[in-house]
Scaffold this motif. Structure first.
Motif, mmCIF file in Angstrom:
data_model
loop_
_atom_site.group_PDB
_atom_site.id
_atom_site.type_symbol
_atom_site.label_atom_id
_atom_site.label_comp_id
_atom_site.label_asym_id
_atom_site.label_seq_id
_atom_site.Cartn_x
_atom_site.Cartn_y
_atom_site.Cartn_z
ATOM 1 N N LEU A 72 -14.383 52.780 121.150
ATOM 2 C CA LEU A 72 -14.967 51.484 121.487
ATOM 3 C C LEU A 72 -15.700 51.545 122.826
ATOM 4 N N TYR A 73 -15.065 52.163 123.805
ATOM 5 C CA TYR A 73 -15.717 52.244 125.114
ATOM 6 C C TYR A 73 -16.957 53.130 125.057
ATOM 7 N N GLU A 74 -16.888 54.250 124.340
ATOM 8 C CA GLU A 74 -18.047 55.126 124.260
ATOM 9 C C GLU A 74 -19.202 54.465 123.520
ATOM 10 N N CYS A 75 -18.896 53.636 122.524
ATOM 11 C CA CYS A 75 -19.971 52.891 121.853
ATOM 12 C C CYS A 75 -20.656 51.931 122.841
ATOM 13 N N ILE A 76 -19.852 51.212 123.601
ATOM 14 C CA ILE A 76 -20.429 50.287 124.585
ATOM 15 C C ILE A 76 -21.186 51.055 125.665
ATOM 16 N N ASN A 77 -20.612 52.155 126.116
ATOM 17 C CA ASN A 77 -21.268 52.955 127.141
ATOM 18 C C ASN A 77 -22.562 53.574 126.625
ATOM 19 N N GLY A 78 -22.565 54.016 125.370
ATOM 20 C CA GLY A 78 -23.797 54.556 124.791
ATOM 21 C C GLY A 78 -24.876 53.505 124.648
ATOM 22 N N ILE A 79 -24.491 52.288 124.299
ATOM 23 C CA ILE A 79 -25.469 51.200 124.200
ATOM 24 C C ILE A 79 -26.076 50.904 125.571
ATOM 25 N N ILE A 80 -25.247 50.956 126.605
ATOM 26 C CA ILE A 80 -25.743 50.665 127.953
ATOM 27 C C ILE A 80 -26.644 51.788 128.452
ATOM 28 N N GLN A 81 -26.177 53.039 128.331
ATOM 29 C CA GLN A 81 -26.956 54.158 128.833
ATOM 30 C C GLN A 81 -28.216 54.398 128.017
ATOM 31 N N GLY A 82 -28.192 54.101 126.735
ATOM 32 C CA GLY A 82 -29.363 54.297 125.901
ATOM 33 C C GLY A 82 -30.448 53.263 126.084
ATOM 34 N N GLY A 83 -30.221 52.269 126.916
ATOM 35 C CA GLY A 83 -31.238 51.250 127.142
ATOM 36 C C GLY A 83 -31.369 50.252 126.020
ATOM 37 N N ILE A 84 -30.367 50.159 125.149
ATOM 38 C CA ILE A 84 -30.461 49.217 124.030
ATOM 39 C C ILE A 84 -30.375 47.783 124.539
ATOM 40 N N LEU A 85 -29.678 47.557 125.652
ATOM 41 C CA LEU A 85 -29.586 46.205 126.202
ATOM 42 C C LEU A 85 -30.769 45.844 127.073
ATOM 43 N N GLY A 86 -31.678 46.806 127.294
ATOM 44 C CA GLY A 86 -32.842 46.520 128.127
ATOM 45 C C GLY A 86 -33.927 45.808 127.362
ATOM 46 N N GLU A 87 -35.150 46.048 127.799
ATOM 47 C CA GLU A 87 -36.283 45.370 127.178
ATOM 48 C C GLU A 87 -36.530 45.939 125.788
#
Length: 1080
Positions: free
Chosen positions: A266-281
């Motif tokens: 669960l944490y790695e999924c959230i961390n991957g979403i953050i580092q991959g820029g999915i939450l960005g523009e």
């Protein structure tokens, strides 16, 4: 047969507790003899014992050749011991490693899987570039081995060899990729390849972008959580290179977050979403917001539901990354984040503080700081109890029931709370100061509360480490002295916030009084807060409640100050306080005042005399100057007789005028960091040049110099004769203290008792009750207000006597309808009167002064200082800096002149744009104005000439266009005013340029050519044929109006009736502007 085994060695170590060293030495001696045995079993057993002892810390590099012998054994259990010893003892510089190459090649080519696994597992630990190059050809075929375990180990070994010998990857990557793309490959081999690709992907992610479809398939269909974690990390590096992967990855990652029970995944999924820029523009805003909300909700559960501190820590790490893109979502989790501030794990506290520091606002600043202050207060109390050897005793007593209950709560908290480390305490205090002062105190709503917090922080701040007196003061200063930063904040508030200056000065006064009472005579003063608070009480001595006591406290502290910089500041503050205490020129020079002043100066001289020989030059210089000045003042005071009933005497001028004038001048304001670097260095300043070429000789002669003594009469005239009145203010300080601004009330009185000391709380309560004593909307405590007397009570008692029965007063019915019809005012006014009491009482406007800056344009260093100010302060500054007008654009009204531009002045009240033209000579102002006027006039004349030239060029271009549209080749008729003779212009003239125009006067003159033809002057509104003449063609001063051709004269052409000719009349003295108007 009787050798010790490994188990015997371990049991022997346990049986020889306290004597392990001798036992181990005897065992090593036995192993040295056993390993030389020809029996391979004895050799392997000895080697196994050496491996164990090597793990304990004893070297076995001397047995490397014997290790190689055991590795070459044909028996598997002996070979395994040899490879284990090689992994444990071999290094890249081991000599026998070259001899092991052929043995490794041989073991890699056998058919038994267990034997092949031994060299494959040992190679990652002992591989060198030469060994990797030699064994690469033997290791690559193992990728196609029938056993999956061999293929898995080979993949991992090839990665380790590629780190040492990069050419390995070039040869092995095709086969590794083939194994990855094979759908029927064993999951363990696929997981190993994914691990290798993930490790290599951090270095060169674009090389693995073509593998994205296969990796996505493994993420969706694979059931291995650890492989999914690696794939998510790999996709986090690939999504910046291929943004289309974001849309593809969102559904599986969202599904994993919703369904997986594994917290690590669960944490790695959230961390991957953050580092991959999915939450960005991105394009799909709603999908990104949904994923962000899902991640934040899961992180909240990890913080609040789970008690595992590791999960809390990683959740706070993720919160710190999400707050960059979605701060509003993280701000909604303020309650759980604030709970982490009180966690037992200090690392969790620090991460929570990192997050809270970015979320602080004017609404939650007080609650956040209050939590941190409670921690510091409880830790400080526990530490003081531990140092004093007191357990369960409360040093603070209170007679009231509320005080007893609060005392019990404090005792319970202190007993259960261990003291915090000094590093954490310093970090927390630094964060409190940054949160409260950021953006020029933009989030601060109550400065009185902030002053009390700073006072409490000075008390709970840890004692700084002792400084080495042999080192220089600048080098011996330790960065851990947080108390100096607290004192700097008190000074900043006193300087910047004038409305709270009185409270800041009183806080500095309390800090000095507490330091004087706590520090014993035998201990040195090491608190760094003394330097800024001493400056505050000296600079703003007029607002002290008890300047005499403050002066006495500073005199008590001066001999115990270890830091020379702090001591120099305190010496300056002592003289400032003396100037304020004894320098009142309106007070009578009574015998009491004379004796008091004499005693004060005598004590100051007694304290300063030891510092005249101080090794620090700044302290020594100030001490010598102040001692000599005070000695002269003491002599003058002793010679001045006191006032009597018959004769009134003035105090000595040295006391009332000279010493106060040393510190009277402009008010000191705060300067922005880096502004000093913008001040240009004078060209003629050389800091390396000696002050005097014979400085050593002058210092040597200083001891033999004798200053001439002045006569007694001259001394009396100079020091006791009253000078003419000056413009210095003689208003008593009490008059200015009465106009001190009112303090802002607070609404969190009960919460303050948990982290403020009882004396601070009692003072705040007394001030609050005094402030609300006459407020009809404030309901005081019945026990404390029984004997209170307000102005309304006084009026009733005075007018009606003490036997007034309030219940007997009749009650009048108030009819609002009849009152509205009585006509006492307009309906609008009555409505305004009714609405007026509903308005809340306006809050006191606190203006925080911004830091001063200096801009020198191109002459400066180019450094820019950010101007940070509060929201309410930026608006005020923008109005003040522009004299009530909005700011104008720099490009607007560029040609209007320098006199029409508004002068932009800084807080220094100096227009820095004219510093370059500033003259220090007398009368320079008029000369400067005259030069400026002449320069403006010259610029205006040049601009007019440029406009005139452009107008003439446009006129000539217009004439060329008219010639092309049908003007006859003979030219136009030009009439001269004073010349009667007419000439006809020759037909051989070419194209006319600027006929009848010129840059000069424009007069038409006769030509000199014999074959030129003139033009007959035509009368107005009459046609006249041109006649032939022997004159020359007319020409202007600039370009020729009509140039005659060479050869014989040609007859004049008959005028046509198609188009009337334009007649241009030019005067001899006409200008070009008139000619241009005649042509238009």
């Amino acid at each position: 047969m009787f050798e010790k085994s490994l188990y015997d060695l371990i049991r022997g170590l346990r049986n020889h507790k306290g004597n392990e060293k001798e036992y181990i030495q005897s065992c090593l001696k036995e192993c040295r003899s056993e390993i030389r045995s020809q029996d391979m079993d004895v050799k392997a057993t000895a080697l196994l014992k050496l491996v164990y002892l090597e793990m304990v810390g004893h070297d076995m590099s001397w047995a490397s050749f014997h290790v190689l012998e055991v590795m070459s054994s044909q028996k598997y259990h002996q070979k395994r011991v040899g490879y284990l010893a090689a992994v444990q003892s071999f290094r890249p510089d081991t000599d026998v490693l070259m001899m092991a190459t052929n043995l490794l090649k041989k073991d890699l080519s056998v058919a038994t899987p267990t034997v092949i696994s031994l060299p494959i597992a040992a190679l990652p630990h002992i591989v060198t570039p030469s060994l990797a190059m030699s064994l690469l050809g033997d290791l690559l075929p193992r990728l196609s081995h029938s056993h999956a375990a061999i293929r898995k180990k080979t993949v991992v070994t090839l990665y380790r060899m590629a780190l040492v010998y990069p050419e390995t990857l070039r040869a092995a990557w095709p086969k590794i990729k083939e194994r990855l793309m094979d759908g029927d490959e064993d999951p363990s081999v696929t997981a190993a390849i994914v691990n290798v690709v993930c490790e290599l992907g951090w270095r060169r992610p674009h090389d693995f972008l073509p593998l994205a479809p296969r990796l996505f398939e493994l993420l969706v269909d694979g059931g291995n959580n650890w492989m999914a974690i690696k794939l998510i990390k790999l996709f986090a590096t690939l999504t910046p290179l291929e943004p289309r992967l974001v849309r593809k990855l969102l559904p599986p990652l969202t599904n994993l977050i919703r369904t997986t029970p594994a917290m690590s995944l669960l944490y790695e999924c959230i961390n991957g979403i953050i580092q991959g820029g999915i939450l960005g523009e991105g394009e799909d805003f709603s999908a990104r917001e949904e994923v962000a909300s899902l991640c934040v909700s899961k992180l909240r559960g990890m913080v609040s539901v789970n008690s595992d501190p590791n999960l809390k820590y990683v959740a706070l790490l993720a919160f710190n990354r999400i707050v960059v893109t979605h701060p509003f979502l993280v701000a909604q989790q303020e309650d759980v984040i604030l709970e982490c501030i009180d966690s037992e794990d200090i690392t969790i506290r620090i991460k929570a503080l990192d997050l809270v520091q970015g979320m602080v606002s004017s609404d939650n600043l007080v609650s956040i700081v209050s939590r941190l202050m409670r921690q510091l207060k409880a830790s400080s109390a526990a530490l003081s109890q531990r140092q004093n050897g007191l357990e369960g005793q409360d040093h603070e007593t209170d007679s009231s029931d509320e005080g007893i209950a609060d005392s019990r709560w404090r005792r319970k908290t202190q007993e259960s709370t261990p003291p915090l480390p000094d590093d954490y305490t310093v970090d927390v205090i630094g964060r409190i100061l940054r949160m409260c002062s950021q953006d020029n105190y933009a989030n601060m709503v109550d400065f009185d509360w902030y002053i009390d917090v700073l006072t409490q922080l000075v008390r709970v701040a840890p004692t700084p480490r002792a400084r080495d007196p042999d080192l220089d003061a600048s080098k011996s200063r330790t960065p851990g002295d947080i108390s100096e930063k607290i004192g700097n904040e008190i000074r900043n508030v006193a300087v910047k916030v004038k409305a709270i200056r009185a409270a800041a000065v009183r806080a500095a006064e309390l800090v000095i009084a507490r330091m004087s009472s706590e520090v014993s005579l035998s201990r040195t003063m090491v608190s760094g807060a003394l330097k800024p608070v001493a400056w505050v009480v000296g600079e703003y001595a007029l607002q002290l409640l008890s300047p005499d006591d403050t002066l006495r406290h500073l005199l008590d502290l001066a001999p115990r100050i270890a830091d020379p910089e702090v001591l120099a500041t305190c010496l300056q503050a002592i003289l400032k306080l003396l100037a304020h205490v004894a320098g009142d020129n309106r007070a009578l020079w009574t015998p009491e005042r004379k004796s008091t002043v004499a005693l004060q100066m005598a004590r100051i001289i007694h304290v300063l005399e030891p510092f005249a020989l101080h090794p620090y030059l700044e302290v020594q210089e100030r001490a010598v100057e102040f001692i000599e000045l005070l000695k002269l003042t003491a002599e003058a005071a002793a010679g001045q007789p006191p006032s009597t009933d018959e004769v009134q005497q003035d105090p000595p001028l040295l006391l009332t005028q000279a010493i106060p004038s040393l510190f009277a001048g402009w008010e000191l304001n705060s300067v922005a960091p880096g502004t000093q670097q913008n001040v240009p260095l004078p060209d003629d300043l050389d800091l390396d040049e000696p002050i005097h070429p014979n400085l050593d000789g002058l210092l040597a002669q200083a001891d033999s110099l004798m200053l001439p003594t002045q006569g007694e009469d001259e001394f009396e005239v100079y020091y006791n004769q009253k000078p003419p009145p000056t413009s210095m203010s003689s208003e008593p300080a009490i008059n200015r203290l009465l106009d001190a601004p009112e303090e802002v009330s607070s609404s969190y009185q009960h919460a303050e008792e948990s982290y403020l000391d009882p004396d601070i709380v009692a003072r705040r309560k007394a001030e609050r009750m005094e402030r609300y004593r006459d407020d009809p909307f404030y309901i005081p405590d019945s026990a404390r207000s029984g004997g209170a007397s307000t102005p309304i009570h006084n009026i009733l008692q005075k007018e009606n006597g003490p036997d007034l029965d309030i219940d007997s007063i009749p009650i009048m019915q108030l009819d609002l309808d009849r009152l509205s019809l009585s006509g006492r005012g307009t309906p609008a006014a009555e409505k305004q009167q009714q609405q007026q009491p509903a308005k809340p009482k306006p809050r006191q406007r606190i203006v925080v002064a911004a830091d001063e800056t200096l801009g020198f344009g191109g002459s400066g260093s180019g450094l820019s200082t950010p101007r940070t100010a509060a929201a309410y302060d930026s608006e005020t500054n923008s109005i003040n800096n522009n004299n009530g007008q909005p700011r104008k654009s720099k490009t607007a009204t560029a040609a209007a002149g320098a006199s029409k531009r508004p002068k932009q002045q800084s807080l220094l009240q100096v227009d820095s744009s004219h510093l370059g033209d500033l003259s220090l000579d007398g009368g320079g102002g008029d000369a400067l104005a005259h030069e400026r006027q002449q320069r403006e006039e010259a610029e205006m004349a040049q601009a007019l000439r440029e406009v005139q030239r452009l107008r003439l060029e446009m006129q000539r271009a217009n004439e060329r266009i008219q010639v092309a549209q049908g003007v006859p080749a003979e030219g136009v008729v030009v009439a001269a005013k004073k010349k009667k003779k007419t000439r006809k212009m020759g037909a051989g003239a070419g194209k006319k340029e600027g006929a009848g125009t010129g840059a000069g006067s424009g007069a038409v003159e006769g030509g000199e050519g014999p074959d030129t033809e003139g033009v007959v002057k035509a009368k107005k509104k009459k046609k006249k044929a041109p006649t032939t003449g022997d004159g020359g063609g007319g020409s202007g001063e600039g370009e020729a109006a009509g140039v005659g051709g060479e050869g014989e004269a040609a007859p004049a052409a008959k005028a046509k009736k198609k188009k009337a000719r334009r007649v241009v009349k030019l005067d001899d003295d006409g200008d070009a502007a008139a000619a241009a108007e005649g042509q238009s």
